[in-house]
Scaffold this motif. Sequence first.
Motif, mmCIF file in Angstrom:
data_model
loop_
_atom_site.group_PDB
_atom_site.id
_atom_site.type_symbol
_atom_site.label_atom_id
_atom_site.label_comp_id
_atom_site.label_asym_id
_atom_site.label_seq_id
_atom_site.Cartn_x
_atom_site.Cartn_y
_atom_site.Cartn_z
ATOM 1 N N ASP A 1 -7.607 3.515 -2.637
ATOM 2 C CA ASP A 1 -8.648 2.709 -2.010
ATOM 3 C C ASP A 1 -8.262 2.318 -0.586
ATOM 4 O OD1 ASP A 1 -11.097 1.443 -1.868
ATOM 5 O OD2 ASP A 1 -10.349 -0.468 -2.650
ATOM 6 N N ILE A 2 -7.803 3.320 0.185
ATOM 7 C CA ILE A 2 -7.487 3.123 1.590
ATOM 8 C C ILE A 2 -8.196 4.199 2.391
ATOM 9 C CG2 ILE A 2 -5.252 2.038 1.177
ATOM 10 C CD1 ILE A 2 -3.907 4.723 1.670
ATOM 11 N N THR A 3 -8.227 4.041 3.720
ATOM 12 C CA THR A 3 -8.882 5.042 4.554
ATOM 13 C C THR A 3 -8.021 6.296 4.629
ATOM 14 O OG1 THR A 3 -7.848 4.304 6.605
ATOM 15 C CG2 THR A 3 -9.898 3.197 5.937
ATOM 16 N N ILE A 4 -8.640 7.411 4.942
ATOM 17 C CA ILE A 4 -7.890 8.656 5.074
ATOM 18 C C ILE A 4 -6.894 8.566 6.224
ATOM 19 C CG2 ILE A 4 -9.674 9.695 6.536
ATOM 20 C CD1 ILE A 4 -7.427 11.513 3.975
ATOM 21 N N ARG B 1 -1.095 8.174 7.866
ATOM 22 C CA ARG B 1 0.007 7.444 8.505
ATOM 23 C C ARG B 1 1.126 7.160 7.502
ATOM 24 N NH1 ARG B 1 -4.249 4.491 10.902
ATOM 25 N NH2 ARG B 1 -3.897 2.759 9.449
ATOM 26 N N MET B 2 0.738 6.701 6.322
ATOM 27 C CA MET B 2 1.752 6.393 5.305
ATOM 28 C C MET B 2 2.471 7.649 4.831
ATOM 29 S SD MET B 2 -0.124 3.448 3.052
ATOM 30 C CE MET B 2 -0.809 2.003 3.854
ATOM 31 N N PRO C 1 -4.171 14.441 0.847
ATOM 32 C CA PRO C 1 -4.335 13.115 1.459
ATOM 33 C C PRO C 1 -5.665 12.454 1.097
ATOM 34 C CG PRO C 1 -3.354 14.621 3.028
ATOM 35 C CD PRO C 1 -3.748 15.451 1.846
ATOM 36 N N LYS C 2 -6.739 13.242 0.990
ATOM 37 C CA LYS C 2 -8.031 12.662 0.627
ATOM 38 C C LYS C 2 -8.004 12.105 -0.791
ATOM 39 C CE LYS C 2 -10.971 15.394 3.713
ATOM 40 N NZ LYS C 2 -12.099 16.366 3.797
ATOM 41 N N ARG D 1 0.829 -1.207 0.000
ATOM 42 C CA ARG D 1 0.000 0.000 0.000
ATOM 43 C C ARG D 1 0.861 1.253 0.000
ATOM 44 N NH1 ARG D 1 -3.255 -3.182 3.540
ATOM 45 N NH2 ARG D 1 -2.280 -2.234 5.378
ATOM 46 N N ALA D 2 1.951 1.233 0.753
ATOM 47 C CA ALA D 2 2.843 2.393 0.792
ATOM 48 C C ALA D 2 3.457 2.651 -0.584
ATOM 49 C CB ALA D 2 3.940 2.189 1.825
#
Length: 273
Positions: A46-49, A54-55, A38-39, A21-22
Amino acid sequence: MEVTVRDSAVPPSDMVSSVARALRVLEVVGESPTGLSPKQIARRCDITIAAAYRMLRTLAHQGYVMRRADGAYTLGLAVADRFRELVSAMRGPAEVGTVLRRASAEIGYSHYLGSFVDGRIAITAVAEGFRSPHVEDLVPGFDEGAHATALGKNLLATLDQAQRERYLKEHGMRAFTQATLRSHTALDADIAAGMRRGMQVEIGQFRPGVACASVSVQTAGDLSQRFVVACALPAVDLVKQAPMIRERLHATARTLQAALNAPLTAAHGAAAA
């Protein structure tokens, strides 16, 4: 010798999802030179905000992304550092760069070294020439259009017909120009003509008005040990100077072969001592 799908194209059974994902975040950020919020990154990956934040904080701490004053993220300088390291590793011995620069300075045309990298035909070293048209795609790591470049044709020629067909089926035969060869039969005939000529060529197949010529440096051994050298030039120059270009490329190929094999020869000599 079997030509197979790259190992990196097959997801490992123990793949670390957070790492994947990173890396996807890095890819998405890299695709947008103007930056992304970030949004936007969370939506495209397709990841949470929360996960995106964090990433991004971790990647920013390591220098792989940068946060602008408006809150958008772009790639960081650490990416450029890794690219320089990749270019150095792909080029091989420093003497390779010296040979290419010398050849480019002598006739004024950009020179390229190519090989198989992770099963793909790629440019591994470049020396720009002042008489060559600038083609922004032709940089170390470029691994598309093997069927449309003389460098790619030369490496495809080291494969047997079945291997070549598998490679082209996997990577396709994109039409870069109206002159691009789109069928296996036409490409096989073109490669065969190049082998008889002692030099693979293409004229306007990758970029209109631009030509490329290539000869083999070494073609034996594993895919990663096969190398070719090419030069790009205005199409009219190749038509007028093909014999001279072929002679100079073969001379450069002989020097490159010595440069590429020098570390191996030195290592064998040290072992024998």
